[in-house]
Design a protein around this motif. Structure first.
Motif, mmCIF file in Angstrom:
data_model
loop_
_atom_site.group_PDB
_atom_site.id
_atom_site.type_symbol
_atom_site.label_atom_id
_atom_site.label_comp_id
_atom_site.label_asym_id
_atom_site.label_seq_id
_atom_site.Cartn_x
_atom_site.Cartn_y
_atom_site.Cartn_z
ATOM 1 N N GLY A 1 40.305 46.258 45.275
ATOM 2 C CA GLY A 1 39.534 45.330 44.448
ATOM 3 C C GLY A 1 40.350 44.230 43.801
ATOM 4 O O GLY A 1 39.787 43.248 43.315
ATOM 5 N N TYR A 2 41.680 44.367 43.824
ATOM 6 C CA TYR A 2 42.530 43.401 43.124
ATOM 7 C C TYR A 2 43.626 42.804 43.993
ATOM 8 O O TYR A 2 44.468 42.073 43.494
ATOM 9 N N LYS A 3 43.634 43.116 45.271
ATOM 10 C CA LYS A 3 44.657 42.585 46.171
ATOM 11 C C LYS A 3 44.029 42.183 47.493
ATOM 12 O O LYS A 3 43.106 42.830 47.982
ATOM 13 N N ILE B 1 48.272 38.838 48.073
ATOM 14 C CA ILE B 1 47.889 38.037 46.910
ATOM 15 C C ILE B 1 47.279 38.981 45.881
ATOM 16 O O ILE B 1 46.423 39.788 46.221
ATOM 17 N N GLY B 2 47.695 38.874 44.653
ATOM 18 C CA GLY B 2 47.236 39.767 43.594
ATOM 19 C C GLY B 2 45.895 39.383 43.010
ATOM 20 O O GLY B 2 45.752 39.349 41.781
ATOM 21 N N HIS B 3 44.938 39.079 43.870
ATOM 22 C CA HIS B 3 43.589 38.727 43.423
ATOM 23 C C HIS B 3 42.562 39.264 44.408
ATOM 24 O O HIS B 3 42.865 39.494 45.579
ATOM 25 N N ASN B 4 41.348 39.399 43.940
ATOM 26 C CA ASN B 4 40.207 39.837 44.726
ATOM 27 C C ASN B 4 39.962 38.894 45.910
ATOM 28 O O ASN B 4 40.132 37.683 45.785
ATOM 29 N N GLN B 5 39.547 39.441 47.045
ATOM 30 C CA GLN B 5 39.315 38.663 48.267
ATOM 31 C C GLN B 5 38.313 37.525 48.039
ATOM 32 O O GLN B 5 38.518 36.417 48.521
ATOM 33 N N THR C 1 53.500 29.749 49.715
ATOM 34 C CA THR C 1 52.968 28.875 48.669
ATOM 35 C C THR C 1 51.528 29.252 48.324
ATOM 36 O O THR C 1 51.177 29.368 47.148
ATOM 37 N N LEU C 2 50.693 29.450 49.345
ATOM 38 C CA LEU C 2 49.291 29.800 49.093
ATOM 39 C C LEU C 2 49.172 31.152 48.395
ATOM 40 O O LEU C 2 48.263 31.367 47.594
ATOM 41 N N SER C 3 50.095 32.063 48.660
ATOM 42 C CA SER C 3 50.028 33.382 48.016
ATOM 43 C C SER C 3 50.323 33.305 46.520
ATOM 44 O O SER C 3 49.994 34.224 45.779
ATOM 45 N N GLN D 1 43.124 33.729 57.283
ATOM 46 C CA GLN D 1 42.442 35.010 57.435
ATOM 47 C C GLN D 1 42.735 35.880 56.219
ATOM 48 O O GLN D 1 43.899 35.998 55.810
ATOM 49 N N LEU D 2 41.684 36.475 55.661
ATOM 50 C CA LEU D 2 41.806 37.281 54.456
ATOM 51 C C LEU D 2 41.269 38.695 54.699
ATOM 52 O O LEU D 2 40.206 38.858 55.312
#
Length: 149
Positions: A107-109, A13-17, A142-144, A101-102
Protein backbone atom coordinates in the motif's frame (compact mmCIF):
# COMPACT_ATOMS: atom_id res chain seq x y z
CA UNK A 1 16.70 3.83 -39.30
CA UNK A 2 16.74 1.02 -36.76
CA UNK A 3 14.69 0.32 -33.67
CA UNK A 4 16.67 0.17 -30.43
CA UNK A 5 15.33 -0.86 -27.02
CA UNK A 6 16.58 0.47 -23.69
CA UNK A 7 15.21 -0.65 -20.32
CA UNK A 8 15.95 0.89 -16.95
CA UNK A 9 16.68 -0.88 -13.73
CA UNK A 10 13.61 -1.39 -11.55
CA UNK A 11 13.29 1.41 -8.99
CA UNK A 12 11.23 1.42 -5.83
CA UNK A 13 9.19 4.50 -4.94
CA UNK A 14 7.97 5.05 -1.39
CA UNK A 15 4.43 5.97 -2.41
CA UNK A 16 1.17 4.28 -3.32
CA UNK A 17 0.83 3.14 -6.97
CA UNK A 18 -2.20 5.38 -7.61
CA UNK A 19 -0.40 8.47 -6.26
CA UNK A 20 2.66 7.76 -8.45
CA UNK A 21 0.51 7.14 -11.54
CA UNK A 22 -1.55 10.31 -11.05
CA UNK A 23 1.58 12.41 -10.62
CA UNK A 24 3.52 11.00 -13.59
CA UNK A 25 0.54 10.97 -15.95
CA UNK A 26 0.19 14.76 -15.75
CA UNK A 27 3.03 16.67 -17.44
CA UNK A 28 2.05 19.85 -15.56
CA UNK A 29 3.45 18.21 -12.40
CA UNK A 30 6.73 17.52 -14.16
CA UNK A 31 6.88 21.08 -15.51
CA UNK A 32 7.07 22.59 -12.03
CA UNK A 33 9.84 20.17 -11.09
CA UNK A 34 11.83 20.65 -14.32
CA UNK A 35 11.61 24.42 -14.16
CA UNK A 36 12.77 24.40 -10.52
CA UNK A 37 16.34 23.52 -11.50
CA UNK A 38 16.37 20.07 -13.08
CA UNK A 39 16.93 21.43 -16.60
CA UNK A 40 20.06 23.23 -15.38
CA UNK A 41 21.31 20.02 -13.77
CA UNK A 42 20.84 18.12 -17.03
CA UNK A 43 22.81 20.79 -18.87
CA UNK A 44 25.61 20.61 -16.28
CA UNK A 45 25.90 16.81 -16.65
CA UNK A 46 25.60 16.79 -20.43
CA UNK A 47 26.83 20.22 -21.63
CA UNK A 48 26.30 19.39 -25.31
CA UNK A 49 22.54 19.23 -24.63
CA UNK A 50 20.93 22.53 -23.71
CA UNK A 51 17.18 22.48 -23.11
CA UNK A 52 15.25 25.76 -23.36
CA UNK A 53 11.69 27.03 -23.82
CA UNK A 54 10.04 24.23 -21.83
CA UNK A 55 6.21 24.32 -21.95
CA UNK A 56 3.65 21.74 -20.89
CA UNK A 57 0.01 20.93 -20.31
CA UNK A 58 -1.53 17.78 -18.83
CA UNK A 59 -0.95 15.60 -21.91
CA UNK A 60 2.14 17.02 -23.63
CA UNK A 61 5.32 18.99 -23.28
CA UNK A 62 7.46 20.84 -25.77
CA UNK A 63 11.03 22.14 -25.53
CA UNK A 64 13.95 23.19 -27.66
CA UNK A 65 17.20 21.22 -27.68
CA UNK A 66 19.97 23.48 -28.95
CA UNK A 67 21.43 22.10 -32.16
CA UNK A 68 18.69 19.49 -32.63
CA UNK A 69 15.42 21.40 -32.73
CA UNK A 70 12.04 21.37 -31.04
CA UNK A 71 10.95 18.17 -29.31
CA UNK A 72 7.38 17.42 -28.43
CA UNK A 73 6.34 14.55 -26.19
CA UNK A 74 2.73 13.43 -25.78
CA UNK A 75 1.03 10.96 -23.49
CA UNK A 76 -0.84 8.71 -25.90
CA UNK A 77 -2.19 6.08 -23.51
CA UNK A 78 -2.87 5.77 -19.80
CA UNK A 79 -3.76 2.40 -18.30
CA UNK A 80 -4.83 3.54 -14.83
CA UNK A 81 -2.28 2.90 -12.16
CA UNK A 82 -0.18 0.53 -14.36
CA UNK A 83 1.22 2.08 -17.54
CA UNK A 84 1.81 5.48 -19.13
CA UNK A 85 2.77 5.46 -22.82
CA UNK A 86 4.51 8.48 -24.29
CA UNK A 87 5.47 9.20 -27.92
CA UNK A 88 7.68 11.83 -29.48
CA UNK A 89 6.94 14.19 -32.32
CA UNK A 90 8.55 17.38 -33.50
CA UNK A 91 11.74 18.04 -35.38
CA UNK A 92 14.27 15.70 -33.74
CA UNK A 93 16.33 13.29 -35.87
CA UNK A 94 14.94 10.33 -33.91
CA UNK A 95 11.52 9.19 -32.79
CA UNK A 96 10.67 7.19 -29.73
CA UNK A 97 7.98 5.48 -27.71
CA UNK A 98 8.44 5.40 -23.98
CA UNK A 99 6.63 3.41 -21.28
CA UNK A 100 6.47 3.97 -17.56
CA UNK A 101 5.40 0.71 -15.94
CA UNK A 102 4.20 0.62 -12.33
CA UNK A 103 3.63 -2.37 -10.04
CA UNK A 104 2.43 -2.22 -6.43
CA UNK A 105 4.72 -3.67 -3.78
CA UNK A 106 2.28 -2.90 -0.97
CA UNK A 107 0.00 0.00 0.00
CA UNK A 108 2.96 2.36 0.39
CA UNK A 109 5.51 1.24 -2.19
CA UNK A 110 5.56 0.98 -5.97
CA UNK A 111 8.07 -0.55 -8.36
CA UNK A 112 8.76 1.36 -11.57
CA UNK A 113 10.54 0.41 -14.79
CA UNK A 114 11.09 2.56 -17.87
CA UNK A 115 11.30 1.17 -21.40
CA UNK A 116 12.38 3.24 -24.40
CA UNK A 117 12.04 2.19 -28.04
CA UNK A 118 14.03 4.66 -30.15
CA UNK A 119 14.02 4.78 -33.95
CA UNK A 120 17.31 6.35 -35.05
CA UNK A 121 19.92 6.28 -37.76
CA UNK A 122 23.14 4.32 -37.30
CA UNK A 123 25.10 7.58 -36.96
CA UNK A 124 22.90 8.84 -34.13
CA UNK A 125 23.07 5.43 -32.45
CA UNK A 126 26.87 5.54 -32.57
CA UNK A 127 26.88 9.04 -31.05
CA UNK A 128 24.06 8.66 -28.51
CA UNK A 129 23.39 4.94 -27.95
CA UNK A 130 25.53 4.54 -24.84
CA UNK A 131 24.19 7.85 -23.47
CA UNK A 132 20.63 6.57 -23.89
CA UNK A 133 21.45 3.41 -21.93
CA UNK A 134 22.87 5.50 -19.11
CA UNK A 135 20.17 8.14 -19.47
CA UNK A 136 17.23 5.75 -19.05
CA UNK A 137 18.64 4.62 -15.68
CA UNK A 138 19.31 8.21 -14.63
CA UNK A 139 15.76 9.18 -15.57
CA UNK A 140 14.34 6.25 -13.58
CA UNK A 141 16.42 7.30 -10.58
CA UNK A 142 15.21 10.90 -10.91
CA UNK A 143 11.55 9.88 -11.27
CA UNK A 144 11.84 7.62 -8.21
CA UNK A 145 12.78 10.66 -6.11
CA UNK A 146 10.13 13.15 -7.28
CA UNK A 147 8.04 14.88 -4.59
CA UNK A 148 4.93 12.74 -5.09
CA UNK A 149 1.79 14.24 -3.56
Amino acid sequence: MGLNKYTSQVKEIGHNQQVVFNYLSNFENLSAYLNSGLIEKITEKVPQIKITDFESDQDSCKFNITGLGVAEIKIVNREPFKTIKVESSGGLPLSFTFWIQLLPVDGYKTKMRLTLHAEMSMMIKMMAGSKLEEGIDNLAETLSKLPYQ
